[in-house]
Design a protein around this motif. Structure first.
Motif, short mmCIF file in Angstrom:
data_model
loop_
_atom_site.label_atom_id
_atom_site.label_comp_id
_atom_site.label_asym_id
_atom_site.label_seq_id
_atom_site.Cartn_x
_atom_site.Cartn_y
_atom_site.Cartn_z
N TYR A 21 0.83 -1.21 0.00
CA TYR A 21 0.00 0.00 0.00
C TYR A 21 0.86 1.26 0.00
CZ TYR A 21 -3.38 3.47 1.64
OH TYR A 21 -4.17 4.58 1.77
N THR A 22 1.85 1.33 0.89
CA THR A 22 2.70 2.52 0.95
C THR A 22 3.59 2.62 -0.29
OG1 THR A 22 4.39 1.39 2.28
CG2 THR A 22 2.69 2.63 3.47
N THR A 23 3.98 1.48 -0.82
CA THR A 23 4.74 1.46 -2.07
C THR A 23 3.91 2.03 -3.21
OG1 THR A 23 6.07 -0.44 -1.37
CG2 THR A 23 5.91 -0.04 -3.74
N ALA A 24 2.65 1.61 -3.30
CA ALA A 24 1.75 2.13 -4.34
C ALA A 24 1.56 3.64 -4.18
CB ALA A 24 0.41 1.41 -4.29
N CYS A 25 1.44 4.10 -2.96
CA CYS A 25 1.31 5.54 -2.71
C CYS A 25 2.56 6.29 -3.17
CB CYS A 25 1.08 5.80 -1.22
SG CYS A 25 -0.55 5.31 -0.61
N ALA A 26 3.72 5.75 -2.88
CA ALA A 26 4.97 6.41 -3.27
C ALA A 26 5.09 6.49 -4.79
CB ALA A 26 6.17 5.67 -2.68
N TRP A 27 4.79 5.41 -5.48
CA TRP A 27 4.89 5.42 -6.94
C TRP A 27 3.81 6.31 -7.55
CZ3 TRP A 27 9.33 4.45 -8.74
CH2 TRP A 27 10.15 3.50 -8.13
N THR A 28 2.66 6.38 -6.91
CA THR A 28 1.60 7.28 -7.37
C THR A 28 2.05 8.73 -7.27
OG1 THR A 28 -0.14 5.69 -6.77
CG2 THR A 28 -0.80 8.01 -7.01
N TYR A 29 2.68 9.08 -6.14
CA TYR A 29 3.22 10.43 -5.97
C TYR A 29 4.21 10.74 -7.09
CZ TYR A 29 6.08 14.29 -4.41
OH TYR A 29 6.77 15.49 -4.37
N LEU A 30 5.14 9.82 -7.33
CA LEU A 30 6.17 10.06 -8.34
C LEU A 30 5.53 10.21 -9.73
CD1 LEU A 30 9.14 10.37 -9.09
CD2 LEU A 30 9.24 7.87 -9.33
N ALA A 31 4.60 9.35 -10.06
CA ALA A 31 3.92 9.45 -11.36
C ALA A 31 3.19 10.78 -11.49
CB ALA A 31 2.96 8.28 -11.54
N ALA A 32 2.53 11.19 -10.43
CA ALA A 32 1.81 12.47 -10.46
C ALA A 32 2.78 13.63 -10.68
CB ALA A 32 1.02 12.66 -9.17
N ARG A 33 3.93 13.59 -9.99
CA ARG A 33 4.89 14.68 -10.15
C ARG A 33 5.50 14.70 -11.55
NH1 ARG A 33 3.61 18.59 -7.01
NH2 ARG A 33 5.16 19.52 -8.36
N ILE A 34 5.70 13.53 -12.14
CA ILE A 34 6.21 13.47 -13.51
C ILE A 34 5.18 14.07 -14.48
CG2 ILE A 34 6.80 11.89 -15.41
CD1 ILE A 34 8.12 10.09 -13.20
#
Length: 129
Positions: free
Chosen positions: A82-95
């Motif tokens: 869950y926290t991994t998915a959140c982290a990658w979601t943040y990164l994708a959003a920032r990209i």
């Protein structure tokens, strides 16, 4: 390294890329004499250079909270899918945020920004449970 810290490292590298894009476009706009000068008088950037500068500054603000979330998750050994998915979601959003802001895609840049903020908030809340 936890997946969250990997995403954080990539987010920091994204910041470097944003700084580079902003610097190149700003130098083209104001010229080398102004860019290399003491900057005693603030220069107002416009157009693409101004948007890239604002996107970069916005990422600095978001990166502070994201860094806290990643460090808390890593130090407390609470990394989960869950926290991994959140982290990658943040990164994708920032990209996605960079071109959305640079191209002036309203309201999409705000929606993308909100996705990154929510992902960070969910990581922080997950650390408390």
């Amino acid at each position: 390294m936890t997946p969250e810290l990997t995403a954080l490292t990539l987010a920091a590298l994204l910041q470097v890329l944003q700084f580079t894009a902003y610097s190149v476009t700003a130098n083209r706009q104001v010229g080398s004499k102004t860019a290399l000068g003491p900057r005693d008088t603030p220069t107002q950037l416009t157009g693409l250079a101004g948007r890239l500068q604002r996107a970069m500054n916005n990422h600095f603000e978001g990166l502070i909270l994201f860094t806290i979330a990643c460090v808390v998750i890593a130090v407390s050994d609470q990394s989960t899918p869950y926290t991994t998915a959140c982290a990658w979601t943040y990164l994708a959003a920032r990209i996605l945020y960079v071109p959305a802001y640079a191209l002036g895609l309203s309201p999409w840049r705000s929606v993308i920004w909100l996705v990154g903020l929510i992902a960070t908030l969910l990581m922080l809340l997950a650390a408390l449970t």
